[in-house]
Design an enzyme around this catalytic site. Structure first.
Site, short mmCIF file in Angstrom:
data_model
loop_
_atom_site.label_atom_id
_atom_site.label_comp_id
_atom_site.label_asym_id
_atom_site.label_seq_id
_atom_site.Cartn_x
_atom_site.Cartn_y
_atom_site.Cartn_z
N GLY A 44 7.54 -1.16 -1.24
CA GLY A 44 8.11 0.11 -1.54
C GLY A 44 7.44 1.03 -0.50
N GLN A 49 4.58 9.20 2.39
CA GLN A 49 3.69 8.32 3.04
C GLN A 49 3.83 8.33 4.68
OE1 GLN A 49 4.65 5.00 0.18
NE2 GLN A 49 2.51 4.58 0.61
N CYS A 97 -0.89 0.40 -3.06
CA CYS A 97 -0.53 1.38 -2.37
C CYS A 97 -0.70 1.31 -1.07
CB CYS A 97 -0.74 2.69 -3.08
SG CYS A 97 0.17 3.86 -2.01
N LEU A 98 0.08 1.40 -0.08
CA LEU A 98 -0.15 1.45 1.37
C LEU A 98 -0.95 2.36 1.85
CD1 LEU A 98 3.27 0.26 2.81
CD2 LEU A 98 1.17 -1.14 2.58
N HIS A 139 6.24 3.61 -9.38
CA HIS A 139 5.24 4.14 -8.55
C HIS A 139 5.89 4.88 -7.33
CE1 HIS A 139 1.71 2.68 -5.94
NE2 HIS A 139 2.53 3.30 -5.14
ZN ZN Z 1 2.32 3.84 -3.12
#
Ligand code: ZN
Length: 184
Positions: A44, A49, A97-98, A139
């Site tokens: 995702g 981000q 998470c990236l 998320h």
């Molecule tokens: Zn994330």
């Protein structure tokens, strides 16, 4: 490919704005977000981000298809999503998470989420998502609200992770994809 913003960067905490079909370069942005997500092996990716404060996220949960049928064919674009309700039992799942590379922790959330959203063609949907599909949505939705999964950990866990998080925010980490860090 777009650089992924690391924890500590103000964009991850900003309020996001709804968008319309006339949002400049939307199709390219979505394509680039998919490319970025695949290259960094995420399931995702939310617009904050990639340094855009807009209500958009994408998912491709197919890497989980063997563990959970809900993840089969679960590739979607979510625009201007709104959570109607979260129901079901609390359920613990190991999240990463990236924007927070190298940290994976168990997070407890409700097992079902009802969501109103628009797809990439600005067609409205209202659906209930469960299992891993629901979890990825919860998320990513958090990102649109300026919330990161590490915010949902216990105070003790947060204290234990503090040093590691500071290192990530300064870019003192090994990561295989391009990232943007706060200025030192
Ligand atoms: Zn994330």
């Amino acid at each position: 490919m777009l650089p992924v913003v690391a924890i500590g960067h103000p964009t991850l905490r900003k309020k996001t704005e709804e968008i319309g079909p006339d949002y400049p370069g939307l199709k390219d942005l979505i394509d680039n977000m998919f490319e970025t997500m695949y290259a960094s092996k995420g399931v995702g990716l939310a617009a904050p981000q990639v340094n855009k404060s807009i209500r958009l996220f994408i998912v491709d949960a197919r890497p989980y298809a063997e563990d959970d049928l809900c993840a089969k064919d679960f590739v979607k674009v979510f625009i201007n999503p709104k959570i109607i309700q979260e129901t079901g039992e609390m359920w613990v799942f190991n999240e990463g998470c990236l924007s927070v590379p190298g940290i994976n922790e168990d997070v407890s959330r409700r097992s079902e989420v009802e969501l109103e959203y628009m797809d990439e063609n600005f067609v409205s949907h209202r659906e209930v998502f469960k299992g891993i599909a629901g979890r990825v949505i919860q998320h990513e939705y958090d990102h649109l609200e300026g919330v990161l999964f590490v915010d949902r950990l216990s105070p003790l866990k947060k204290t234990l992770l503090k040093g590691k998080v500071t290192k990530i925010s300064k870019g003192e980490i090994d990561v295989s994809y391009r990232m943007t860090f706060i200025k030192k």
